[in-house]
Design a protein around this motif. Structure first.
Motif, PDB file in Angstrom:
ATOM      1  N   GLN A  81       0.840  -1.195   0.000  1.00 29.96           N
ATOM      2  CA  GLN A  81       0.000   0.000   0.000  1.00 29.96           C
ATOM      3  C   GLN A  81       0.876   1.245   0.000  1.00 29.96           C
ATOM      4  OE1 GLN A  81      -3.121  -0.508  -0.289  1.00 29.96           O
ATOM      5  NE2 GLN A  81      -4.232   1.350   0.314  1.00 29.96           N
ATOM      6  N   VAL A  82       0.525   2.203  -0.861  1.00 35.50           N
ATOM      7  CA  VAL A  82       1.282   3.456  -0.969  1.00 35.50           C
ATOM      8  C   VAL A  82       0.351   4.623  -0.675  1.00 35.50           C
ATOM      9  CG1 VAL A  82       2.560   4.958  -2.528  1.00 35.50           C
ATOM     10  CG2 VAL A  82       2.868   2.483  -2.662  1.00 35.50           C
ATOM     11  N   GLN A  83       0.831   5.547   0.111  1.00 38.09           N
ATOM     12  CA  GLN A  83       0.058   6.755   0.410  1.00 38.09           C
ATOM     13  C   GLN A  83       0.813   7.988  -0.088  1.00 38.09           C
ATOM     14  OE1 GLN A  83       0.971   4.695   3.294  1.00 38.09           O
ATOM     15  NE2 GLN A  83      -0.754   3.405   2.674  1.00 38.09           N
ATOM     16  N   LEU A  84       0.074   8.910  -0.652  1.00 32.73           N
ATOM     17  CA  LEU A  84       0.621  10.202  -1.065  1.00 32.73           C
ATOM     18  C   LEU A  84      -0.105  11.286  -0.283  1.00 32.73           C
ATOM     19  CD1 LEU A  84       0.788   9.802  -4.961  1.00 32.73           C
ATOM     20  CD2 LEU A  84       2.551   9.326  -3.280  1.00 32.73           C
ATOM     21  N   VAL A  85       0.654  12.082   0.439  1.00 35.56           N
ATOM     22  CA  VAL A  85       0.066  13.147   1.241  1.00 35.56           C
ATOM     23  C   VAL A  85       0.555  14.485   0.715  1.00 35.56           C
ATOM     24  CG1 VAL A  85      -0.139  14.148   3.537  1.00 35.56           C
ATOM     25  CG2 VAL A  85      -0.061  11.657   3.262  1.00 35.56           C
ATOM     26  N   PRO A 123      -3.099  37.233  -6.501  1.00 38.23           N
ATOM     27  CA  PRO A 123      -2.395  37.294  -7.788  1.00 38.23           C
ATOM     28  C   PRO A 123      -1.008  37.894  -7.618  1.00 38.23           C
ATOM     29  CG  PRO A 123      -4.664  37.991  -8.059  1.00 38.23           C
ATOM     30  CD  PRO A 123      -4.450  37.840  -6.587  1.00 38.23           C
ATOM     31  N   GLY A 124      -0.043  37.264  -8.274  1.00 41.20           N
ATOM     32  CA  GLY A 124       1.336  37.702  -8.136  1.00 41.20           C
ATOM     33  C   GLY A 124       2.078  37.031  -6.996  1.00 41.20           C
ATOM     34  N   GLY A 125       1.355  36.304  -6.183  1.00 39.60           N
ATOM     35  CA  GLY A 125       1.965  35.647  -5.034  1.00 39.60           C
ATOM     36  C   GLY A 125       2.639  34.331  -5.404  1.00 39.60           C
ATOM     37  N   SER A 126       3.099  33.652  -4.362  1.00 40.92           N
ATOM     38  CA  SER A 126       3.830  32.394  -4.544  1.00 40.92           C
ATOM     39  C   SER A 126       3.297  31.337  -3.596  1.00 40.92           C
ATOM     40  CB  SER A 126       5.317  32.608  -4.257  1.00 40.92           C
ATOM     41  OG  SER A 126       5.865  33.576  -5.110  1.00 40.92           O
ATOM     42  N   LEU A 127       3.562  30.095  -3.946  1.00 38.67           N
ATOM     43  CA  LEU A 127       3.258  29.000  -3.026  1.00 38.67           C
ATOM     44  C   LEU A 127       4.181  27.832  -3.333  1.00 38.67           C
ATOM     45  CD1 LEU A 127       1.690  26.683  -4.796  1.00 38.67           C
ATOM     46  CD2 LEU A 127      -0.308  28.044  -4.353  1.00 38.67           C
ATOM     47  N   ARG A 128       4.211  26.924  -2.366  1.00 38.43           N
ATOM     48  CA  ARG A 128       5.010  25.713  -2.511  1.00 38.43           C
ATOM     49  C   ARG A 128       4.171  24.519  -2.107  1.00 38.43           C
ATOM     50  NH1 ARG A 128      10.015  23.349   1.031  1.00 38.43           N
ATOM     51  NH2 ARG A 128      11.313  22.546  -0.651  1.00 38.43           N
ATOM     52  N   LEU A 129       3.985  23.614  -3.040  1.00 39.79           N
ATOM     53  CA  LEU A 129       3.257  22.384  -2.772  1.00 39.79           C
ATOM     54  C   LEU A 129       4.244  21.264  -2.468  1.00 39.79           C
ATOM     55  CD1 LEU A 129       0.618  22.475  -5.667  1.00 39.79           C
ATOM     56  CD2 LEU A 129       0.414  23.408  -3.361  1.00 39.79           C
ATOM     57  N   SER A 130       3.835  20.376  -1.554  1.00 36.47           N
ATOM     58  CA  SER A 130       4.649  19.219  -1.216  1.00 36.47           C
ATOM     59  C   SER A 130       3.809  17.963  -1.344  1.00 36.47           C
ATOM     60  CB  SER A 130       5.179  19.331   0.209  1.00 36.47           C
ATOM     61  OG  SER A 130       5.961  20.478   0.390  1.00 36.47           O
ATOM     62  N   CYS A 131       4.460  16.877  -1.700  1.00 36.73           N
ATOM     63  CA  CYS A 131       3.790  15.582  -1.771  1.00 36.73           C
ATOM     64  C   CYS A 131       4.767  14.522  -1.289  1.00 36.73           C
ATOM     65  CB  CYS A 131       3.336  15.290  -3.188  1.00 36.73           C
ATOM     66  SG  CYS A 131       2.675  13.622  -3.434  1.00 36.73           S
ATOM     67  N   ALA A 132       4.419  13.879  -0.191  1.00 36.90           N
ATOM     68  CA  ALA A 132       5.274  12.856   0.399  1.00 36.90           C
ATOM     69  C   ALA A 132       4.668  11.483   0.177  1.00 36.90           C
ATOM     70  CB  ALA A 132       5.451  13.119   1.889  1.00 36.90           C
ATOM     71  N   ALA A 133       5.475  10.586  -0.353  1.00 35.75           N
ATOM     72  CA  ALA A 133       5.036   9.201  -0.578  1.00 35.75           C
ATOM     73  C   ALA A 133       5.545   8.330   0.559  1.00 35.75           C
ATOM     74  CB  ALA A 133       5.569   8.695  -1.904  1.00 35.75           C
ATOM     75  N   ASN A 176      14.841  12.640  -2.823  1.00 41.84           N
ATOM     76  CA  ASN A 176      14.719  11.190  -2.904  1.00 41.84           C
ATOM     77  C   ASN A 176      14.823  10.522  -1.533  1.00 41.84           C
ATOM     78  OD1 ASN A 176      14.376  11.171  -5.730  1.00 41.84           O
ATOM     79  ND2 ASN A 176      16.592  11.226  -6.046  1.00 41.84           N
ATOM     80  N   ALA A 177      15.562  11.117  -0.634  1.00 42.91           N
ATOM     81  CA  ALA A 177      15.692  10.548   0.702  1.00 42.91           C
ATOM     82  C   ALA A 177      14.376  10.593   1.462  1.00 42.91           C
ATOM     83  CB  ALA A 177      16.766  11.285   1.480  1.00 42.91           C
ATOM     84  N   LYS A 178      13.539  11.576   1.111  1.00 40.55           N
ATOM     85  CA  LYS A 178      12.249  11.735   1.790  1.00 40.55           C
ATOM     86  C   LYS A 178      11.075  11.279   0.920  1.00 40.55           C
ATOM     87  CE  LYS A 178      13.767  15.690   4.554  1.00 40.55           C
ATOM     88  NZ  LYS A 178      13.519  17.121   4.899  1.00 40.55           N
ATOM     89  N   ASN A 179      11.363  10.776  -0.269  1.00 40.56           N
ATOM     90  CA  ASN A 179      10.302  10.364  -1.210  1.00 40.56           C
ATOM     91  C   ASN A 179       9.283  11.488  -1.394  1.00 40.56           C
ATOM     92  OD1 ASN A 179      11.416   7.816  -1.610  1.00 40.56           O
ATOM     93  ND2 ASN A 179      10.192   6.879   0.017  1.00 40.56           N
ATOM     94  N   THR A 180       9.792  12.682  -1.557  1.00 36.33           N
ATOM     95  CA  THR A 180       8.930  13.862  -1.613  1.00 36.33           C
ATOM     96  C   THR A 180       9.208  14.677  -2.874  1.00 36.33           C
ATOM     97  OG1 THR A 180       8.811  13.989   0.797  1.00 36.33           O
ATOM     98  CG2 THR A 180       8.269  15.976  -0.415  1.00 36.33           C
ATOM     99  N   VAL A 181       8.135  15.189  -3.453  1.00 38.28           N
ATOM    100  CA  VAL A 181       8.244  16.071  -4.604  1.00 38.28           C
ATOM    101  C   VAL A 181       7.634  17.416  -4.236  1.00 38.28           C
ATOM    102  CG1 VAL A 181       6.067  15.244  -5.631  1.00 38.28           C
ATOM    103  CG2 VAL A 181       7.802  16.328  -7.085  1.00 38.28           C
ATOM    104  N   TYR A 182       8.241  18.486  -4.757  1.00 41.32           N
ATOM    105  CA  TYR A 182       7.804  19.842  -4.464  1.00 41.32           C
ATOM    106  C   TYR A 182       7.469  20.578  -5.753  1.00 41.32           C
ATOM    107  CZ  TYR A 182      10.405  18.698  -0.203  1.00 41.32           C
ATOM    108  OH  TYR A 182      10.889  18.083   0.928  1.00 41.32           O
ATOM    109  N   LEU A 183       6.579  21.526  -5.641  1.00 39.45           N
ATOM    110  CA  LEU A 183       6.291  22.417  -6.761  1.00 39.45           C
ATOM    111  C   LEU A 183       6.215  23.836  -6.220  1.00 39.45           C
ATOM    112  CD1 LEU A 183       5.559  22.758  -9.784  1.00 39.45           C
ATOM    113  CD2 LEU A 183       3.148  22.700  -9.079  1.00 39.45           C
ATOM    114  N   GLU A 184       7.135  24.668  -6.658  1.00 41.34           N
ATOM    115  CA  GLU A 184       7.115  26.076  -6.302  1.00 41.34           C
ATOM    116  C   GLU A 184       6.565  26.857  -7.486  1.00 41.34           C
ATOM    117  OE1 GLU A 184      11.258  25.916  -3.749  1.00 41.34           O
ATOM    118  OE2 GLU A 184      10.536  27.836  -4.471  1.00 41.34           O
ATOM    119  N   MET A 185       5.602  27.691  -7.212  1.00 37.61           N
ATOM    120  CA  MET A 185       4.991  28.506  -8.253  1.00 37.61           C
ATOM    121  C   MET A 185       5.043  29.967  -7.852  1.00 37.61           C
ATOM    122  SD  MET A 185       1.718  26.202  -9.440  1.00 37.61           S
ATOM    123  CE  MET A 185       1.487  27.197 -10.908  1.00 37.61           C
ATOM    124  N   ASN A 186       5.482  30.800  -8.755  1.00 36.21           N
ATOM    125  CA  ASN A 186       5.581  32.243  -8.531  1.00 36.21           C
ATOM    126  C   ASN A 186       4.696  32.986  -9.527  1.00 36.21           C
ATOM    127  OD1 ASN A 186       7.775  31.898  -6.558  1.00 36.21           O
ATOM    128  ND2 ASN A 186       8.995  31.332  -8.350  1.00 36.21           N
TER     129      ASN A 186
END
Length: 120
Positions: free
Chosen positions: A1-5, A14-24, A73-83
């Motif tokens: 079983q795999v979970q993605l959070v 508008p014009g702002g930024s955010l950072r999304l994270s996803c940990a497997a 890769n050590a944390k099995n995590t992917v990030y998305l930064e959007m500006n």
């Protein structure tokens, strides 16, 4: 079983930024590509950005130049930064992971989605 959070969504001006994270987590032998998709109301789900196991990246034209995808890769995590966020970036953002839960088995998994709203 795999979970993605996923985490990091919310209301941004508008014009702002955010950072999304996803940990497997769970049964993971190795992870191939990781990516982010989004789906706006009334529209099809579309690729935003993807990153291979070797670090090669691919971006949708609509976010190219103002987004960065990365992975730990050590944390099995992917990030998305959007500006320079725009109202048209408003959507539910989904994490997608192509992984090997055990040798000889390949699995593609989706996160539950996180809402990003760009509005003043």
């Amino acid at each position: 079983q795999v979970q993605l959070v996923e985490s990091g969504g919310g209301l941004v001006q508008p014009g702002g930024s955010l950072r999304l994270s996803c940990a497997a987590s769970g049964s993971i032998f190795s992870i191939n590509a990781m990516g982010w998709y989004r789906q706006a109301p009334g529209k099809q789900r579309e690729l935003v950005a993807a990153i291979s196991s070797g670090g090669s990246t691919n971006y949708a034209d609509s976010v190219k130049g103002r987004s960065t995808i990365s992975r730990d890769n050590a944390k099995n995590t992917v990030y998305l930064e959007m500006n320079s966020l725009k109202p048209e970036d408003t959507a539910v953002y989904y994490c997608n992971v192509d992984l090997i839960p055990r040798v000889g088995v390949r699995k593609n998994s989706w996160g539950q989605g996180t809402q990003v709203t760009v509005s003043s």
